[in-house]
Scaffold this active site. Structure first.
Site, PDB file in Angstrom:
ATOM      1  N   ARG A   1       0.844  -1.188   0.000  1.00 21.28           N
ATOM      2  CA  ARG A   1       0.000   0.000   0.000  1.00 21.28           C
ATOM      3  C   ARG A   1       0.886   1.247   0.000  1.00 21.28           C
ATOM      4  O   ARG A   1       2.043   1.201   0.411  1.00 21.28           O
ATOM      5  CB  ARG A   1      -0.916   0.024   1.216  1.00 21.28           C
ATOM      6  CG  ARG A   1      -1.841  -1.185   1.339  1.00 21.28           C
ATOM      7  CD  ARG A   1      -2.645  -1.115   2.617  1.00 21.28           C
ATOM      8  NE  ARG A   1      -3.560  -2.236   2.773  1.00 21.28           N
ATOM      9  CZ  ARG A   1      -3.277  -3.372   3.399  1.00 21.28           C
ATOM     10  NH1 ARG A   1      -2.073  -3.532   3.929  1.00 21.28           N
ATOM     11  NH2 ARG A   1      -4.163  -4.341   3.496  1.00 21.28           N
TER      12      ARG A   1
ATOM     13  N   LYS B   1      -2.118  -1.125   7.409  1.00 21.70           N
ATOM     14  CA  LYS B   1      -3.500  -0.634   7.512  1.00 21.70           C
ATOM     15  C   LYS B   1      -4.324  -1.463   8.480  1.00 21.70           C
ATOM     16  O   LYS B   1      -5.107  -0.920   9.267  1.00 21.70           O
ATOM     17  CB  LYS B   1      -4.143  -0.648   6.120  1.00 21.70           C
ATOM     18  CG  LYS B   1      -5.573  -0.149   6.110  1.00 21.70           C
ATOM     19  CD  LYS B   1      -6.148  -0.217   4.715  1.00 21.70           C
ATOM     20  CE  LYS B   1      -7.605   0.239   4.693  1.00 21.70           C
ATOM     21  NZ  LYS B   1      -8.197   0.138   3.339  1.00 21.70           N
TER      22      LYS B   1
ATOM     23  N   HIS C   1      -3.677   3.379  -5.915  1.00 16.31           N
ATOM     24  CA  HIS C   1      -4.078   2.116  -5.281  1.00 16.31           C
ATOM     25  C   HIS C   1      -4.349   1.022  -6.309  1.00 16.31           C
ATOM     26  O   HIS C   1      -4.300  -0.162  -5.988  1.00 16.31           O
ATOM     27  CB  HIS C   1      -5.313   2.339  -4.414  1.00 16.31           C
ATOM     28  CG  HIS C   1      -5.559   1.226  -3.437  1.00 16.31           C
ATOM     29  ND1 HIS C   1      -4.693   0.924  -2.403  1.00 16.31           N
ATOM     30  CD2 HIS C   1      -6.565   0.318  -3.351  1.00 16.31           C
ATOM     31  CE1 HIS C   1      -5.166  -0.105  -1.719  1.00 16.31           C
ATOM     32  NE2 HIS C   1      -6.290  -0.496  -2.268  1.00 16.31           N
TER      33      HIS C   1
ATOM     34  N   ARG D   1      -1.794  -1.726  -6.651  1.00 14.43           N
ATOM     35  CA  ARG D   1      -1.886  -2.899  -5.765  1.00 14.43           C
ATOM     36  C   ARG D   1      -2.726  -3.993  -6.413  1.00 14.43           C
ATOM     37  O   ARG D   1      -2.399  -5.182  -6.311  1.00 14.43           O
ATOM     38  CB  ARG D   1      -2.473  -2.464  -4.425  1.00 14.43           C
ATOM     39  CG  ARG D   1      -2.622  -3.566  -3.379  1.00 14.43           C
ATOM     40  CD  ARG D   1      -2.825  -2.942  -2.007  1.00 14.43           C
ATOM     41  NE  ARG D   1      -3.415  -3.831  -1.027  1.00 14.43           N
ATOM     42  CZ  ARG D   1      -2.744  -4.720  -0.298  1.00 14.43           C
ATOM     43  NH1 ARG D   1      -1.435  -4.844  -0.478  1.00 14.43           N
ATOM     44  NH2 ARG D   1      -3.351  -5.473   0.588  1.00 14.43           N
TER      45      ARG D   1
ATOM     46  N   HIS E   1      -3.730  -9.438   2.944  1.00 16.61           N
ATOM     47  CA  HIS E   1      -5.185  -9.444   3.038  1.00 16.61           C
ATOM     48  C   HIS E   1      -5.632 -10.370   4.166  1.00 16.61           C
ATOM     49  O   HIS E   1      -5.079 -11.451   4.366  1.00 16.61           O
ATOM     50  CB  HIS E   1      -5.804  -9.906   1.715  1.00 16.61           C
ATOM     51  CG  HIS E   1      -5.686  -8.885   0.624  1.00 16.61           C
ATOM     52  ND1 HIS E   1      -4.800  -9.010  -0.415  1.00 16.61           N
ATOM     53  CD2 HIS E   1      -6.334  -7.705   0.439  1.00 16.61           C
ATOM     54  CE1 HIS E   1      -4.916  -7.964  -1.216  1.00 16.61           C
ATOM     55  NE2 HIS E   1      -5.827  -7.153  -0.719  1.00 16.61           N
TER      56      HIS E   1
ATOM     57  N   TYR F   1      -9.042  -8.020  -5.084  1.00 17.38           N
ATOM     58  CA  TYR F   1      -7.870  -7.342  -5.649  1.00 17.38           C
ATOM     59  C   TYR F   1      -7.270  -8.121  -6.821  1.00 17.38           C
ATOM     60  O   TYR F   1      -6.236  -7.734  -7.344  1.00 17.38           O
ATOM     61  CB  TYR F   1      -6.811  -7.142  -4.561  1.00 17.38           C
ATOM     62  CG  TYR F   1      -7.070  -5.933  -3.700  1.00 17.38           C
ATOM     63  CD1 TYR F   1      -6.335  -4.763  -3.859  1.00 17.38           C
ATOM     64  CD2 TYR F   1      -8.073  -5.942  -2.739  1.00 17.38           C
ATOM     65  CE1 TYR F   1      -6.582  -3.647  -3.083  1.00 17.38           C
ATOM     66  CE2 TYR F   1      -8.328  -4.835  -1.961  1.00 17.38           C
ATOM     67  CZ  TYR F   1      -7.585  -3.690  -2.131  1.00 17.38           C
ATOM     68  OH  TYR F   1      -7.840  -2.593  -1.363  1.00 17.38           O
TER      69      TYR F   1
END
Length: 337
Positions: free
Chosen positions: A198, A223, A279, A282, A306, A315
């Site tokens: 990220r 995050k 983003h 990613r 994740h 993603y």
């Protein structure tokens, strides 16, 4: 025992005093209403079911938002966004209401107002989530036990489908050409594509976090709050080794997360790339792991960080041409972009 007192010409006050309970009072327009309320409260006290409504009837939503900002939000890892959201809520007419008077219809009306203003579904969802946490916190920690959470009964706005933007043929080259001589930003883009980190994880990297002997970068401030170690490809190692050392120990001392997004937007405008955000890199990197490597799902999940396979799937956007080639016997790394 309840006592009743006339207040002025138009109101009656009912006051109840019972051992083991705080004195409770409330004002009504008629004596009959006061007597009916007192009877119900005394019955609840006798059964041990009485819950005082004094706290919930004493404070407005705005006052509770201020207290929530002081007591709860500092516990969060990054409270600034929630503080900004709380301040926005304080400016709404709903914030003038007493907590105990707010019903699910009021919350639904607020949601409709925001939708009419063109606010995104996800922003509205996050605002409702803050209100829901506030009501729960007021009930559990501030003695407002009589409160019900009106947000729980309201239908939440439907979220749009997740982004599926990937770099198309030639777009990566156009992006780097538009970035030009910004060596640091070029390095950040390359690292993002090689590691699926990220933006916040990249800009917070320190040199002590990178282990060249084991080709790995340790992330301690992620995050979701979970530390992880990201393996580095040869290309990623070369990018890191080509960067200058700064006295602060940070790898990218002059870049912040918001700056990255702004730089990305400017570069995309110069390159003529539509609807591409930082983003999205990613998404691109995660999809490339599946298309160009032999890593299995759990290994890729460990790299990207994740929490669940469902989030990892959001993603991952595999190209149909690559899947068709795999059906014809092609191996990973041999399929075309």
């Amino acid at each position: 025992m309840a006592t009743f007192r006339k207040r002025g010409n138009l109101q009656w006050e009912a006051r109840i005093r019972k051992r083991g309970y705080p004195a409770t009072c409330k004002t009504f327009d008629t004596k009959a209403e006061a007597e009916q309320w007192a009877k119900g409260v005394e019955t609840e006290m006798s059964k041990g079911q009485f819950v005082s409504t004094k706290e919930a009837e004493s404070y407005t939503l705005a006052e509770c938002l201020d207290r929530y900002k002081e007591e709860y939000l500092p516990r969060l890892k990054a409270p600034q966004t929630e503080i900004y959201r709380a301040d926005c809520l304080k400016r709404r007419p709903l914030a003038l209401r007493i907590m105990s008077t707010i019903r699910s219809k009021d919350i639904a009306d607020y949601r409709r107002e925001r939708e009419t203003e063109g606010i995104s579904a996800n922003t509205i969802r996050l605002e409702l989530a803050l209100l829901s946490r506030l009501f729960n916190f007021a009930k559990s920690d501030w003695g407002m036990e009589s409160l019900t959470n009106p947000v729980q009964l309201v239908a939440k706005p439907k979220l749009p489908p997740g982004r599926e933007r990937r770099l198309e043929q030639g777009e990566e080259e156009k992006l780097f050409e538009a970035i030009g001589n910004d060596f640091e930003f070029c390095a950040i883009i390359k690292i993002a594509l090689e590691t699926a980190m990220r933006r916040g994880e990249i800009v917070k990297l320190n040199w002590k976090d990178v282990d060249f002997s084991n080709q790995a970068a340790s992330l301690y401030d992620t995050k979701n709050g979970t530390c992880r170690t990201v393996p580095l490809s040869r290309k990623a190692v070369e990018v890191f080794q080509g960067l200058p050392r700064h006295i602060s120990g940070r790898i990218f001392p002059s870049c912040g997360a918001q700056q990255l997004s702004k730089k990305m937007a400017k570069a995309c405008r110069r390159a003529g790339l539509e609807n591409l955000r930082f983003h999205d890199l990613r998404h691109e990197a995660t999809s490339r792991f599946f298309e160009h490597t032999d890593l299995d799902v759990m290994e890729i999940k460990a790299i990207t960080g994740h929490k669940s396979l469902q989030m990892l799937a959001r993603y991952t956007h595999l190209r149909t041409a690559n899947l068709a080639a795999r059906l014809d016997g092609a191996k990973r790394g041999e399929v075309r972009r």
